[in-house]
Design an enzyme around this catalytic site. Structure first.
Site, PDB file in Angstrom:
ATOM      1  CE1 TYR A   1       0.871  -8.976 -10.421  1.00 46.00           C
ATOM      2  CE2 TYR A   1       2.136  -8.384  -8.467  1.00 46.00           C
ATOM      3  CZ  TYR A   1       0.972  -8.308  -9.208  1.00 46.00           C
ATOM      4  OH  TYR A   1      -0.102  -7.570  -8.755  1.00 46.00           O
TER       5      TYR A   1
ATOM      6  CB  ALA B   1       1.406  -1.800   3.238  1.00 46.07           C
TER       7      ALA B   1
END
Ligand code: ADP
Ligand code: SF4
Length: 700
Positions: A180, A324
């Site tokens: 990103y 996660a």
């Protein structure tokens, strides 16, 4: 039971700038497929983890501006008041349980295609992410950011941070990872700028530092400011002043954020499937960070064992145990450790079906936890099952993933359950599949359920009990659930891209033959149009037995669907290591015992491969003889007092293990219910700020 004092360290509070995490269990930002269009689904999904004891709960990537638009992949946003309200549902839910809420503010830079907004993607030097192997390639190249763009992104980040604070978030992220925008500034391949943002490592770090600075200026008094950074590439590059560029970047930013959230660079390594990577796999890349900063460090590694977690802290690798997948598979993992109930932990198996949900654009699915994403839609709690008003006697036939989950959930609901299995072990297809290369961790699906079932007085398990219709009539339960699985067929595949015709030859095998111990005795061609793991993994399995194996598929890649689970690049590496020749875009046309004839899917051009055997990994069909026989004898079934006969899992519709588990769970939750169970509550976006919501606007 009381907590083992060895694990006390996991329950210590940790200061993150102006806020304090109540313990070291930190649910890092992760994709959930839950956009702002599903605010209640999202709030309930995250709340389950807060209730289960995770001290910090974060959202997934949250766009700060329409120039960061990942459509058609699901992403959240913080662009306007409705977005604030949508997120506030989640922060309120998290705060109800005393946990902190974090938000991963995100700008995708050149990695997004802005298909929805149609704005030009932004990047340091106009270098696009081409990604030839993924299904979401784009054809819009990014714009090189000029000075005004740099200023704009900094302003959007600050504004996003203020909105995040208004929404009630306690921790606000700057994102410099996973390809990103922030990450693109760090790497010279993306960042070829000649101004003060490019060139030396000090210059490449400048934009990330400024993002952190503006975030701190905006909300630093009220919120902890976290930097999420990928270090894999940087760690592999020698630095000028330190061992690697990763060391240099961390040293330059050591005092700037309140928290470092450190990770790998791309999904296949960051969130690697257990088939290829074990627990704690990030450590060799991120182990140095704590030595260079006083700020707390969080990282992941599919940690499910409290001993491994404690070891990370004691050895000074991490301060906070990031999770996660372990938090999806078991939202109550921290509580179970706190209460000394380790045997109740539902350990993540590392199959990455959860990731596939994001690629599919739907709320998260989990193989181990069928309630994930269903907390609000169907009202399923990960730990509690509504007690049956009138306990019923239920016979479950077949102890694969579907039968096990169904029996477990029925047992929790207070029913009298009999689980009958024809084989000598529990697990169904997993009894074989867990013996295949890399799949041993999938045994956790069986281990967890076996442990829980054996602890229940109202569940009886019978192995080596292949039941027929008469046996079932004799047992005369109130309900019968047929979970007898599916079988692989030797069907072929046509140029119309559908399974058509069969190939019957003594040397044609299916996965069921291999599972039964019948092996080819010479060079073998694996023809795979199932496209998930089985074709690739059986190819590895046969090669490991010393057979010469080649692999052909009508798809463009080997195990093509595994692009959805991050495994595809690693599947190709594994096949190459085993010297397997891979032929794509071909269908199997014929096999005579010595030669297999392949045809190009588009041109029809023929290729011959000499081989002694063919293994077809293609279509599975339900093993439904028992269900069909029971249906055919409906009058006898009714006379025996059996009120319903249902089928679940692969007997209903063959699929991945996650589907079988969900199917078994769904039936158990609704057994005997009058309302149709096909319906679920449909969430809707918040389209105007609701009356009664008081925006908490903090001072500038
Ligand atoms: P699923 O993925 O739907 O759970 P599996 O194929 O993994 O399906 O498991 C089905 C199980 O059902 C297997 O363990 C198989 O031995 C068992 N089974 C099949 N037929 C019978 C039967 N008639 N009686 C008892 N068990 C059966
Ligand atoms: Fe773990 Fe698989 Fe569940 Fe994902 S889907 S959390 S990898 S068990």
């Amino acid at each position: 039971m009381a907590r083992d004092p060895r694990y006390d360290v996991l329950f210590e509070p940790v200061k993150i700038g102006p806020v304090t995490a109540p313990n070291r269990f930190y649910q890092v930002p992760h994709a959930s497929g839950m956009t702002n269009a599903l605010p209640r689904v999202r709030a309930a999904f995250r709340e389950a983890k807060a209730e289960g004891g995770w001290g910090v709960i974060c959202t997934g990537a949250c766009s700060i501006d329409p120039s960061s638009d990942d459509a058609p992949l699901p992403f959240a946003s913080l662009w306007d008041d409705n977005d604030i309200r949508a997120h506030a549902l989640m922060t309120d839910a998290v705060h109800r349980h005393g946990s902190l809420a974090g938000v991963e503010l995100w700008h995708g830079g050149a990695s997004v295609m802005n298909r929805a907004s149609r704005l030009p993607p932004l990047s340091p030097s106009g270098i696009p992410w081409m990604a030839t192997h993924v299904g979401f390639m784009g054809n819009l190249r990014p714009k090189t950011m000029d000075r005004a763009d740099l200023k704009d992104v900094l302003a959007w980040q600050a504004e996003g941070a203020r909105k995040a604070r208004t929404a009630g978030f306690d921790i606000v992220y700057v994102y410099a990872g996973m390809g990103y925008l922030g990450y693109e500034f760090l790497l010279p391949e993306y960042n070829q700028r000649t101004d003060e943002y490019g060139g030396s490592i000090e210059n490449r770090v400048r934009f990330v530092r400024e993002l952190i600075d503006v975030t701190k200026d905006a909300v630093g008094k009220d919120c902890g400011v976290a930097l999420r950074i990928s270090l894999e590439e940087l760690r592999g590059r020698p630095g000028i002043h330190a061992e690697s560029e990763a060391h240099e970047v961390i040293a330059l930013l050591a005092d700037v954020p309140d928290l470092f959230d450190v990770k790998m660079d791309s999904s296949p390594t960051d969130c690697s499937a257990s088939r290829f990577t074990g627990e704690g796999s990030h450590e060799p890349v991120i182990d140095f960070v704590k030595k260079l900063t006083e700020k707390p460090v969080v990282g992941v590694g599919r940690f499910t064992s409290p001993d491994a977690m404690v070891s990370q802290i004691r050895r000074g690798v991490l301060d906070l145990i990031g999770g996660a997948r372990p938090s999806i598979a078991d939202p109550f993992l921290p509580r179970k450790i706190a209460e000394g109930r380790l045997e109740e932990i539902r350990e993540c198996i590392g199959c990455n079906i959860c990731i596939s949900s994001w690629h599919d654009g739907v709320p998260v699915r989990c193989t181990q936890n069928p309630t994930a994403g269903e907390e609000w839609r169907r009202g399923w709690h990960p730990e509690r099952v509504e007690q049956a008003e009138r306990p019923e006697r239920v016979l479950v036939v077949g102890a694969g993933p579907a039968g096990l989950e169904c029996a477990l959930t029925l047992g929790r609901g207070g029913h009298e359950v009999t689980l009958a299995e024809a084989g000598r072990t529990l697990g169904g297809r997993l009894a074989f599949e867990t013996r295949l290369p890399g799949l041993s961790a999938w045994g956790r699906v069986v281990d967890y359920r076996r442990g829980r079932l054996e602890a229940m007085d109202n569940v009886s398990i019978y192995l080596e009990s292949a039941l027929g219709v008469d046996d079932i009539l004799d047992l005369a339960p109130d309900h019968v659930v047929v979970a007898t699985g599916a079988r692989w067929t030797p069907m072929l595949y046509s140029a119309m891209e559908i399974p058509v015709g069969r190939l019957d030859h003594p040397n044609v095998f299916t996965p069921d033959d291999i599972a039964a111990g019948r092996l080819p005795d010479g060079p073998t061609l694996v023809f795979d149009f199932d496209n998930y793991y089985m074709g690739g993994v059986l190819t590895e399995h046969l090669a490991a037995q010393g057979l010469a194996v080649s692999y052909a598929t009508p798809a463009g890649q080997a195990s093509a669907w595994t692009i959805m689970t991050n495994e595809l690049p690693l599947v190709h590496r594994a096949l190459s290591r085993r010297k397997v020749a891979v032929t794509t875009l071909h269908i199997l046309a014929d096999f005579d015992g010595e030669t297999a004839t392949l045809k190009h899917l588009f041109t029809g051009e023929e290729t011959r491969i000499s081989c002694r055997a063919v293994l077809i990994v293609g279509l599975r069909l339900p093993r439904s003889e028992l269900f069909d026989a029971l249906t055919a004898r409906a009058a006898d079934v009714a006379a025996a007092g059996i009120r319903s006969v249902e089928r679940i899992g692969d007997t209903l519709a063959p699929g991945a293990i996650a589907h079988a588990v969900h199917s078994g769970h769904r039936l158990a939750r609704t057994l005997g219910a009058a309302a149709p169970d096909r319906l679920y509550r449909r969430d809707a976006p918040i389209v105007e700020v609701e009356p009664g919501f008081v925006a908490r606007i903090a001072a500038e």
